[in-house]
Scaffold this active site. Sequence first.
Site, PDB file in Angstrom:
ATOM      1  N   GLY A 250     -40.376  -8.507 -25.915  1.00  0.00           N
ATOM      2  CA  GLY A 250     -39.402  -8.636 -24.838  1.00  0.00           C
ATOM      3  C   GLY A 250     -37.952  -8.495 -25.249  1.00  0.00           C
TER       4      GLY A 250
ATOM      5  N   ASN B  71     -36.211  -5.816 -24.865  1.00  0.00           N
ATOM      6  CA  ASN B  71     -35.545  -5.124 -23.751  1.00  0.00           C
ATOM      7  C   ASN B  71     -35.305  -6.067 -22.578  1.00  0.00           C
ATOM      8  OD1 ASN B  71     -35.119  -2.065 -24.175  1.00  0.00           O
ATOM      9  ND2 ASN B  71     -37.090  -2.499 -25.140  1.00  0.00           N
TER      10      ASN B  71
ATOM     11  N   MET C  73     -47.865  -2.500 -21.859  1.00  0.00           N
ATOM     12  CA  MET C  73     -48.719  -1.550 -22.577  1.00  0.00           C
ATOM     13  C   MET C  73     -49.976  -1.130 -21.806  1.00  0.00           C
ATOM     14  SD  MET C  73     -46.765  -1.071 -25.048  1.00  0.00           S
ATOM     15  CE  MET C  73     -47.629  -0.151 -26.328  1.00  0.00           C
ATOM     16  N   ARG C  74     -49.946  -1.307 -20.484  1.00  0.00           N
ATOM     17  CA  ARG C  74     -51.081  -0.868 -19.662  1.00  0.00           C
ATOM     18  C   ARG C  74     -50.608   0.144 -18.635  1.00  0.00           C
ATOM     19  NH1 ARG C  74     -55.866  -2.881 -18.841  1.00  0.00           N
ATOM     20  NH2 ARG C  74     -56.614  -4.463 -20.282  1.00  0.00           N
ATOM     21  N   LEU C  75     -51.560   0.928 -18.123  1.00  0.00           N
ATOM     22  CA  LEU C  75     -51.239   1.789 -16.982  1.00  0.00           C
ATOM     23  C   LEU C  75     -50.916   0.903 -15.788  1.00  0.00           C
ATOM     24  CD1 LEU C  75     -53.835   4.699 -16.763  1.00  0.00           C
ATOM     25  CD2 LEU C  75     -51.375   4.860 -17.226  1.00  0.00           C
TER      26      LEU C  75
ATOM     27  N   ASN D  42     -39.593   2.793 -16.271  1.00  0.00           N
ATOM     28  CA  ASN D  42     -40.171   2.534 -17.593  1.00  0.00           C
ATOM     29  C   ASN D  42     -39.178   3.005 -18.638  1.00  0.00           C
ATOM     30  OD1 ASN D  42     -42.239   1.839 -19.514  1.00  0.00           O
ATOM     31  ND2 ASN D  42     -42.664   4.023 -19.750  1.00  0.00           N
TER      32      ASN D  42
ATOM     33  N   HIS E 148     -39.117   4.382 -22.679  1.00  0.00           N
ATOM     34  CA  HIS E 148     -40.001   4.910 -23.728  1.00  0.00           C
ATOM     35  C   HIS E 148     -39.161   5.263 -24.950  1.00  0.00           C
ATOM     36  CE1 HIS E 148     -43.494   6.710 -25.502  1.00  0.00           C
ATOM     37  NE2 HIS E 148     -42.750   7.762 -25.824  1.00  0.00           N
TER      38      HIS E 148
HETATM   39  C1  GRF Z   1     -39.919  -0.589 -26.564  1.00  0.00           C
HETATM   40  O1  GRF Z   1     -39.719   0.245 -27.680  1.00  0.00           O
HETATM   41  C2  GRF Z   1     -40.189   0.223 -25.337  1.00  0.00           C
HETATM   42  O2  GRF Z   1     -39.525   1.443 -25.308  1.00  0.00           O
HETATM   43  C3  GRF Z   1     -41.664   0.466 -25.452  1.00  0.00           C
HETATM   44  O3  GRF Z   1     -42.184  -0.750 -25.945  1.00  0.00           O
HETATM   45  C4  GRF Z   1     -41.190  -1.413 -26.709  1.00  0.00           C
HETATM   46  C5  GRF Z   1     -41.038  -2.798 -26.165  1.00  0.00           C
HETATM   47  O4  GRF Z   1     -40.260  -3.614 -26.987  1.00  0.00           O
HETATM   48  N1  GRF Z   1     -42.213   0.885 -24.190  1.00  0.00           N
HETATM   49  P1  GRF Z   1     -39.772  -5.049 -26.463  1.00  0.00           P
HETATM   50  O5  GRF Z   1     -41.013  -5.821 -26.032  1.00  0.00           O
HETATM   51  O6  GRF Z   1     -38.822  -4.827 -25.330  1.00  0.00           O
HETATM   52  O7  GRF Z   1     -39.129  -5.696 -27.643  1.00  0.00           O
END
Ligand code: GRF
Length: 209
Positions: A18, A20, A96-98, A113, A115
């Site tokens: 988490g 982000n 990490m899921r659809l 999202n 990436h």
């Molecule tokens: C990030 O690199 C994001 O782009 C990817 O998963 C990671 C999540 O990191 N989809 P965090 O849980 O926000 O630290």
Amino acid sequence: MSDESGPMRIGVLISGSGTNLQAIIDAIAEGRLDAEVAVVISNLEDAYGLERARKAGIPAVHVDRTAYTTFAAYNAAIRDTLLDHEVDVVAMAGYMRLLGVEVLDAFPGRVLNIHPALLPAFPGPSGIRDAFEHGVKVTGVTVHFANENFDEGPIIAQAAVEVAEGDTVEALEAKIHAVEHELYPRVLQWIAEGRVTVEGRIARIAEHG
Ligand code: GRF
């Protein structure tokens, strides 16, 4: 996106640490993002991001896939949790899921999202390592609208990150995460300002004012 009822309400979907999510929480606290995190939902009970949410006084909800017999029922539970918290915009941040159509249909054009690569290159769960092992000299970060496939949908913003001579994959990860933490709140602020529209597969960002 926000209306007379107050600032834009974001529901954040996570599966992991988490960072982000934390960047979004910090941007709101620092006045760089005019929004509120209404709820954080994780499919994993031990995701550290749930702890970050609790520390920030944000409802933290574990929705357990194994508690539902079908993918549709699981996604309906996520949708209902988002609706219960009056979410305007859904931000996947390391989820990490659809995502099922149950959620996408409830928030049309309002699911984002992030990436850690320059899509459409290197989609999937190991975008940083895949780009590194491919030997690219530039990779980066993409924020896009989500659809029912992994790492697809109109691209809203991208930022490039150079792979320097001598970089390890860990060094590259650190650089990419730092860029993510700046880009995601910035894009969410554009959304809050109503500046992002989609024509077909192209997202457009209106100038200020
Ligand atoms: C990030 O690199 C994001 O782009 C990817 O998963 C990671 C999540 O990191 N989809 P965090 O849980 O926000 O630290």
